[in-house]
Design an enzyme around this catalytic site. Structure first.
Site, PDB file in Angstrom:
ATOM      1  N   GLN A 168      -3.338  10.716   9.496  1.00 55.76           N
ATOM      2  CA  GLN A 168      -3.591   9.160   9.978  1.00 55.76           C
ATOM      3  C   GLN A 168      -2.263   8.523  10.167  1.00 55.76           C
ATOM      4  O   GLN A 168      -1.416   8.551   9.425  1.00 55.76           O
ATOM      5  CB  GLN A 168      -4.419   8.757   8.698  1.00 55.76           C
ATOM      6  N   SER A 224       1.092   3.356   9.444  1.00 61.64           N
ATOM      7  CA  SER A 224       2.414   2.732   8.922  1.00 61.64           C
ATOM      8  C   SER A 224       3.618   3.015   9.669  1.00 61.64           C
ATOM      9  O   SER A 224       3.716   3.925  10.433  1.00 61.64           O
ATOM     10  CB  SER A 224       2.723   3.291   7.441  1.00 61.64           C
ATOM     11  N   SER A 280       0.777  11.366   5.355  1.00 61.75           N
ATOM     12  CA  SER A 280       0.606  12.290   4.171  1.00 61.75           C
ATOM     13  C   SER A 280       0.357  13.505   5.225  1.00 61.75           C
ATOM     14  O   SER A 280      -0.650  13.451   6.164  1.00 61.75           O
ATOM     15  CB  SER A 280      -0.391  12.003   3.408  1.00 61.75           C
ATOM     16  N   GLU A 336     -11.299   4.362   3.867  1.00 59.46           N
ATOM     17  CA  GLU A 336     -10.309   4.655   2.752  1.00 59.46           C
ATOM     18  C   GLU A 336     -10.926   4.484   1.543  1.00 59.46           C
ATOM     19  O   GLU A 336     -10.646   5.097   0.383  1.00 59.46           O
ATOM     20  CB  GLU A 336      -9.004   4.215   3.095  1.00 59.46           C
ATOM     21  N   SER A 379      -0.164  -2.069  -1.372  1.00 59.54           N
ATOM     22  CA  SER A 379       0.740  -2.327  -2.614  1.00 59.54           C
ATOM     23  C   SER A 379      -0.166  -3.389  -3.431  1.00 59.54           C
ATOM     24  O   SER A 379      -1.101  -4.093  -3.235  1.00 59.54           O
ATOM     25  CB  SER A 379       1.977  -3.169  -2.114  1.00 59.54           C
ATOM     26  N   GLU A 417       0.393  -6.096  -4.746  1.00 64.08           N
ATOM     27  CA  GLU A 417       0.361  -7.541  -3.955  1.00 64.08           C
ATOM     28  C   GLU A 417      -0.791  -7.481  -2.979  1.00 64.08           C
ATOM     29  O   GLU A 417      -1.312  -8.708  -2.976  1.00 64.08           O
ATOM     30  CB  GLU A 417       1.895  -7.892  -3.700  1.00 64.08           C
TER      31      GLU A 417
END
Lengths: 370, 405, 370, 405
Positions: free
Chosen positions: B131, B134, B166, B249, B370, B372
């Site tokens: 995938q 990012s 990945s 996901e 993350s 956050e």
């Protein structure tokens, strides 16, 4: 009351900071981390030339006689630079052991060498898993011969001699000097979470040992650990401060959603908490520096307090520095992990936080009972 | 409320158990299983062989439609299979992204003949998917991606860079979201494709992590051509398609992290520290969190089995697990005392599992959202609190500030 | 596997929520908090009429036979409403003690009264400071007479009878029934951090006591505490959820710096953490409800886990609800403190978190040894 | 670095000790000292009598100029006096705001003849001062205040409401910040005054706190007239004057909270729990924080004694102390177990000090700057991180959103 370093020492600090920024940048740390050399030899030699290695060694033994406050100032800067040198082993632990327990002849023989860098010392206490405890000492020094294994020994693979905690002929805990190049000594470099600092396993099979001074008993070891804990607290504070500054700078540089990530409260408040932890640790370390300089009765409690605060602050600062950086924070090429590794290495080196917390309360109880 | 298997569930569990007994080795708790990124060539072959076996026995896609090799069964059966598989040392880590995210996205947006071509090979492990979302400039701000795709005849031409991919080096195909119009606000200018990872112009470089592993890659695109037929969703709808992927996901079964609380309990016992009150309280806290997550997943699976859509509340898992892993690892070292930093296999406690986790856990708090971002998701989408003030929302993407300069 | 309440029970929950929103609003809680009445008598009567008081009491003893899941559902709603009624004492603890240990005659005599509200029971375990421990039981039941003091006893000032943990003639721990209106019993209302729930000190000076059933030994008490802990966990989850919703609503209403305070990450992330804690606690409570219903072997561990999670979640939710409200959050007139008080009352009622954590690990160790 | 007294400091310490021995009762640790808000009429008289005695002996304003009754001495001497006074049970809590915040603000902005009139009576405790800043709509957003002052001849006429005014009912004078122009952005439309708290049109109502205490008041203003001569700073400069006051607040010596870590240690000892590892680790953590704060204050005092200005780093104290107090209180109850909730004087451990703190500590995390505001201050003013995105900054105050409606 005057709760600050003198102007002279602040000058030493600024000078050390400039020097280390140049001589111990991350590139030099990575040299050791990645196995290029066992420690930063050129840096170490330069430190010797500047008199840092004998900072707290009295002038009569070849030291610079800057006193413990000077040593603290240097420790903070070395911590900030994550310097890959055996300073803590040689200049705190080995030198302190000699000063605390050594005979005059031993001091005369070894301290000048530690001060000028011609010898590197280390302190061999641990025997595998566990925190400092007389019950864990099983290495024996019988008839002047050492038998048994010590690991991990910080800087044990690069030191020329070790101060070894062992049981003497009477079964008492005492300190012994061992030449690590001698027969009956074998060394093995260990892999650790912080390869930027050397660690070894040292096996003694009847190696020659010389008793350090005449004193015996665990309190001597305890005292040595306490004194070193204060110096290491300065290393930890320095490292934590560097990690915080790295995070702060990145939070200002890095944009997401059209604004610097440092404008988000999640980052702001996280870094504020890191700052608070560091300031508390710094203040406790200052108190430790005073106790060390004044050889005050408060030293054991001051040391335990400084160690507890500094260990927490550095670990927090190091891990939240990675977190603030996001993805690149956990890559090999970005320097965040240097602090993270070192934070855990220093956290364990003299016994871990739970052990020091237990000790702190024990000291409080003793004080309150008195 | 019933924690026991229904007769159907019991029958399925027995079937799964029989299959596993016949085909896999029981796991020993002591030694953790390898993860993706530690996978050498042999391990890849083992993963593929096991996946084929599992698919052929009907355990690889339990809730998928039958026409794609699934059982069309309740997600509860998926949980049951996982419970059983957990007891065996099976090679995993190569197909989670493909089967958990890429293929489900294909099922929603691809053409029937494309599905006929791609789904079964993926399910049997013959083809690996990755995938490509990012980017270096994106991070938490996923939609700020800059990789461009420009129309050229029946193709699109892609230039730019992806990161944190990945398994890119092991993959045959990938799904990708790219910017097709920089002159509209950032979410509006994206489109979504799937592509052949062997296309000319793709260069893959592994990212060296602080833990020593290289799970992730940087993927560089230089004039990479992708047919328009491989577009998923309309031009400009790339963000919506991405959300489908990300939703899938969240449905994926979370990785089992080691050391877990049982490992810590075992370590404390081995070090004769389990009587210490501080150790006990920490173990109790982490155990309660571990169990709470487990049963939260069961609640989700129950809701799913009734046809409900799982919501963003699933962000809980990674948020709790990642910090827990880091804290357990760090605390484990503290318990070991001065020797806690040693990683040599013959000397370290518990095969250096705690030390490895100390070094790998920082990535768990970041990769895949993350801490956050996950808290923001919970606050906004579960609790209904307002979004952060957005300075980039109504501006053309090309005019959004990207740095101090 | 089916990890959710049945539709019938969800209906019961909705109905209970509507009923309590009307019959147990903060005004009713404050009536008790401020000393207007010892508990919400009218509410209690209405609950009796709806069959709630005997929810888990089998029909043969006059109960509604809804089972433990029904009781859990009601407990969550009562917790949400911070209901000022002796439900936990009478409907969980006293009724459960009777069901667990009572003779058939005792069950026949008392359970119907608990179910219809004509009697209120309580459970007298604590003898001052400390967590549950057989070594702390010094009240004696000698020759059918109780001697000694129990405090704090939840709802001890409003109950008609108590199930008392005491030492029998042989010195063994056992349960006894005591009529609290009888001679030799004196009661004193206690001031606590949560005056919305009654607590008393009960002094027995040779008061008549009837042995509850024939069993002896601490495990019986432990079992009772575990069963009650699961029910109380639902009260805690309900209270925590209400506190979170109150904070969330306020964060949307209240503006500062021209925007709702709920748009600041400091508030958003705080409330997200509260949400996470509650969901984990809720899931653990669900597992407890299953263990209770199925009388599963996992019950002790499920109970300890549910208690640890729920205690943490409610305290966190209650204190951060105050914090989210700012200044008005700590005033008497705003309802935040009702949750804060109740969170600590429930946290202590059956033994505090450290005690349950210790117990949890003990159970893990036993399981792993098996 | 020297922790010992210099000869001058030692002489001063001896002087303070002599004064205290002759005039005050040594403190017993067991019973905490009363706080403001618990002050009845007698206690007020005691406070005033002690303040007069302290002022006459020259210990009430050690670092103030001599013309106002101070010693013009180093802040270190102030610390020394506090260290010594801590050992005595002296009545406190009535003058901290007046002498710590109001009078220092007056010294910066008032006329010499006003200072001659007001400073000495305040110092001797003859006149009590309060600070009227917060408003119901303001909270953390202090500058969002709405109390209006309109010019009428030589006077200003004030209408509106203040809240959280400590000691208003005991005060003779107050300092107040009000809005004199609602049509400019919020920080620009404020002005600052001092006023007589007995002025007609002032109504004071105590606020009942959850702890049962009433430290704070609401103060209502209906056509209250204040002479323009009592304005401090220029019209429209009220925000700048307020910042002076708040800066002085940060300099004030923090309140000693009880129970502290020593109380917890004593409790654990009494309950025979001090051997428990969990208890020990918590005590160690809190002790390290307590000491860290103490020495941070010493560092600040050293900097002050060298003429440096203390910065916002002093926000650390309240941030750390408030949560610590709440956590110690709650944990103390946990140690007491089932009886931890009991507050009856004859039954509760440690005179119910832990229970009282459980109920009073939530206010400590809010009053005088919430945890959230303090973290923002540290992040912005110490670390130099950007301010929160402001939607109200450049708008006229009257057009800033104040709610959903």
């Amino acid at each position: 009351m005057n709760f600050d370093f003198s102007d002279d020492l602040k000058q030493l600090r600024d000078q050390a900071r400039r020097f280390l920024a140049e001589q111990s940048p991350p590139k030099v740390v990575r040299q050791v981390l990645e196995g290029g050399e066992p420690y930063a030899v050129a840096l170490w030699q330069a430190m010797a030339e500047m008199g840092w290695l004998g900072a707290a060694i009295p002038e009569q033994y070849g030291g610079a006689g800057l006193g413990y406050e000077g040593l603290c100032v240097l420790a903070e800067e070395l911590g900030r630079a994550v310097a890959p040198v055996p300073f803590a082993s040689s200049a705190y632990l080995a030198a302190e052991a000699l000063l605390l327990a050594g005979s005059d002849a031993q001091k005369r023989r070894l301290l000048p060498k530690l001060a000028d860098g011609s010898a590197v010392g280390c302190f061999a206490l641990a025997e595998g898993t566990g925190n400092p405890d007389p019950a864990h000492v099983s290495v024996r020094a019988t008839g002047g011969r050492l038998t048994g294994s010590k690991w991990p020994v910080m800087d044990g693979d690069i030191a020329g001699f070790a101060v070894v905690v062992a049981r003497d002929d009477g079964g008492e805990t005492a300190l012994f000097l061992a030449d690590l190049a001698a027969d009956g000594v074998s060394r093995r470099k260990l892999t650790t979470v912080d390869p930027s600092r050397d660690h070894a396993r040292i096996d003694f099979a009847g190696a020659a040992a010389e008793r350090l001074g005449a004193r015996t008993g665990w309190p001597l070891v305890q005292r040595l650990l306490e004194r070193a804990a204060i110096l290491v607290a300065f290393e930890q504070v320095g490292g934590a401060q560097a990690a915080l500054e790295m995070a702060r700078d990145y939070a200002l540089e890095r944009y997401a959603f059209g604004r610097p990530i440092g404008s988000f409260q999640a980052i702001k408040h996280k870094l504020a908490d890191v700052y608070v932890a560091i300031e508390l640790a710094r203040s406790n370390a200052y108190y430790g520096a005073w106790a060390l300089s004044a050889d005050a009765a408060e030293l054991p409690l001051a040391a335990a307090t400084a160690r507890v605060s500094a260990t927490e602050a550095f670990h927090l600062a190091a891990k939240e520095n990675i977190q603030t950086h996001g993805g690149i924070g956990f890559t090999w090429d970005v320097d965040c992990h240097l602090y993270y590794r070192r934070s855990k290495q220093l956290a364990l080196a003299l016994g871990s936080a739970p052990w020091w917390k237990h000790r702190l309360v024990e000291l409080l109880e003793m004080r309150n009972a008195a | 409320m019933d924690f026991n298997d229904t007769p159907d569930e019991a029958a399925f569990r027995a079937e799964a158990r029989t299959f596993l007994q016949a085909n896999a080795e029981p796991k020993s708790r002591a030694r953790p299983v390898l993860r993706l990124g530690d996978l050498g060539g042999d391990a890849v072959a083992q993963c593929k062989a096991w996946q084929a076996k599992k698919a052929d026995a009907g355990f690889a896609a339990i809730s998928w439609p039958k026409r794609f090799g699934g059982r069309e069964a309740s997600p509860i059966l998926q949980v049951i299979y996982h419970q059983e598989e957990e007891n065996y040392a099976v090679p995993r880590g190569l197909f989670e992204i493909g089967l958990g995210m890429c293929i489900p996205t294909m099922m929603t947006y691809a053409q029937p003949e494309q599905l006929d071509r791609y789904v079964r090979p993926a399910l049997r492990g013959e083809e690996v998917w990755c995938q490509l979302f990012s980017e270096p400039a994106g991070g938490s701000d996923l939609a700020a991606l800059r990789t461009r795709a420009e129309r050229d005849g029946d193709d699109w031409v892609i230039n730019g860079q992806k990161i944190w991919t990945s398994g890119a080096h092991l993959s045959d195909f990938g799904i990708i979201v790219v910017r097709t119009d920089p002159n509209v606000p950032k979410h509006a200018g994206l489109s979504f494709f799937f592509l052949d990872m062997r296309s000319p112009g793709i260069e893959i470089r592994p990212i060296h992590q602080m833990s020593g592993a290289s799970h992730f890659n940087e993927v560089f695109f230089t004039d990479v051509r992708v047919p328009d037929a491989q577009r998923l969703g309309a031009v400009g709808q790339g963000w919506q398609v991405s959300l489908t992927t990300l939703m899938n996901e969240r449905l994926a079964v979370g990785e089992v992290h080691r050391p877990d609380v049982e490992d810590l309990l075992e370590l404390a016992r081995a070090l004769m520290l389990s009587g210490n009150g501080a150790v006990r309280e920490r173990i109790a806290d982490w155990y309660a969190r571990t169990q709470g997550l487990k049963f939260t997943r069961f609640r989700t699976m129950t809701a799913l089995s009734r046809g409900q859509t799982p919501g963003p509340e699933n962000s809980i898992h990674k948020l709790v697990n990642a910090s827990k892993l880091q804290d357990i690892a760090s605390y484990g070292l503290d318990l070991m005392g001065m020797a806690g930093l040693v990683m040599d296999d013959d000397l370290a406690e518990a095969y250096a599992m705690f030390q490895q986790a100390l070094l790998s856990s920082p990535s768990a708090r970041i990769a895949g959202g993350s801490d956050e971002i996950l808290r923001n998701i919970i606050a906004e989408r579960v609790l209904g609190l307002p979004a952060d003030i957005r300075v980039d929302k109504d501006r053309p993407f090309s005019q959004v500030p990207t740095g101090r300069r």
